[in-house]
Design a protein around this motif. Structure first.
Motif: not given
Length: 358
Positions: A1-9, A32-35, A181-185, A187-189
């Motif tokens: 999960m991204s370290s930035i915790q400002s909400p996206d939704i 959280p943003k990027g989660s 696995i592809e979706l997780q990768s 999302q991280r990328d």
């Protein structure tokens, strides 16, 4: 999960009614943003309605839905910084796979260069293992292949938020695991927020940073997958998420968050106590199958093996225990094999049982 915790939704006291039916009830949620967040629950719990309110396909009856800090009230779907992968594909039947995926890119203004569109479409198709089918039309594809085209079409635009309405439901188990696995990768990328709606508990627990368990239009529990599974907040969550044995009894003692429960067969057991328990009150003790030991030296009960199911690395035992009913135990397959009809002693691993008010 991204370290930035400002909400996206954000859901701020959101309710959605269909006539007299309350689909979502005064819901507060911060993603959280990027989660990668999974909305998990049984049919009719409000998870898909919540997703559609983010996408703009439903409007809240009351409350506010925010994406990227901006209130989406009155914003149509095509003006929201989100893309949605629908459960039923929604592909254009007259277009090829390639033109289906390219459609959203071609609508962008200012127009993207053709070479960039071609490159991004190719990358998206390779990601879902469909590059070799770029010239086919949807009716020439299997259901699983059509779902992957829909996924590629949503991802190629690289939205701020990607909404996934059970996108892997049509895939066979092996391909579904590969796509997880592809979706997780991906999302991280890309670092964008993924919001997944699913009724598949394994999918929610394995893919997401946060699991939001819903029931009757409300959030029953929001937490990391390990916390939701190992430390359920309610009897509903314990029963719905994963397999669990539910044993009835009466509270005989309470001390420092531990309940001593006399089970219906007279056996005494210790369990982590949830709020609402009192000495003399009825309780339900929940124990995961993998937390049950067989032929333990210090047993809670003795039962008879009803059947054994071999699962590769593990084996499931259904054990009939007088006064408690049938108990499910999951043990390593390499451990001692107990045949149907055999008498076994069972026990609980320390600290794994949880007692809830009945």
């Amino acid at each position: 999960m991204s370290s930035i915790q400002s909400p996206d939704i954000e859901f701020c006291n959101v309710s959605k009614l269909f006539g007299d039916f309350v689909a979502v009830h005064e819901m507060d949620l911060s993603v959280p943003k990027g989660s990668f967040v999974a909305l998990l629950g049984p049919s009719g719990c409000g998870k898909t309605t919540s997703l559609r309110m983010i996408g703009g396909f439903e409007m809240p009856t009351s409350g506010n839905v925010l994406v990227g800090g901006r209130d989406m009230a009155g914003e149509p779907p095509y003006r929201r910084p989100v893309n949605m992968v629908f459960q039923h594909y929604a592909l254009f039947p007259h277009m090829t796979v390639e033109t289906n995926v390219a459609y959203g890119l071609k609508q962008q203004r200012p127009r993207l260069p053709r070479d960039e569109i071609r490159t991004r479409v190719g990358e998206a198709l390779e990601m879902v293992q469909l590059g070799h089918l770029a010239e086919r039309r949807p009716h020439e594809l299997s259901g699983g292949q059509q779902q992957r085209v829909a996924l590629a079409r949503a991802l190629v635009n690289r939205p701020q938020v990607l909404l996934l309405d059970e996108p892997l439901a049509a895939l066979d188990k092996k391909l579904r695991t590969a796509m997880q696995i592809e979706l997780q990768s991906l999302q991280r990328d890309l670092g964008i927020t993924f919001l997944l709606v699913t009724h598949d508990q394994e999918e929610a627990l394995s893919m997401s940073d946060l699991v939001c368990v819903m029931n009757e239009g409300r959030i029953a529990q929001l937490g990391e997958p390990g916390d939701v599974y190992n430390d359920p907040a309610s009897l509903f969550v314990a029963d719905f998420v994963g397999k669990t044995n539910m044993l009835s009894g009466e509270v005989a003692g309470l001390s420092d968050g531990i309940a001593e429960v006399r089970l219906d067969n007279g056996t005494m057991t210790s369990a982590r106590a949830r709020e609402g328990l009192a000495i003399g009150s009825k309780a339900t003790v929940c124990v995961r199958p993998e937390s049950i030991t067989l032929a333990a030296s210090q047993s809670n009960a003795t039962g008879t093996v009803h059947n054994r199911i071999f699962l590769g690395p593990s084996a499931d035992y259904a054990i009939d225990v007088p006064g408690l009913g049938r108990i499910l135990a999951q043990v390593p397959a390499a451990s001692a094999v107990h045949a149907a009809g055999a008498n076994v002693s069972i026990g609980f691993e320390a600290g794994t049982a949880i007692a809830f008010p009945s």
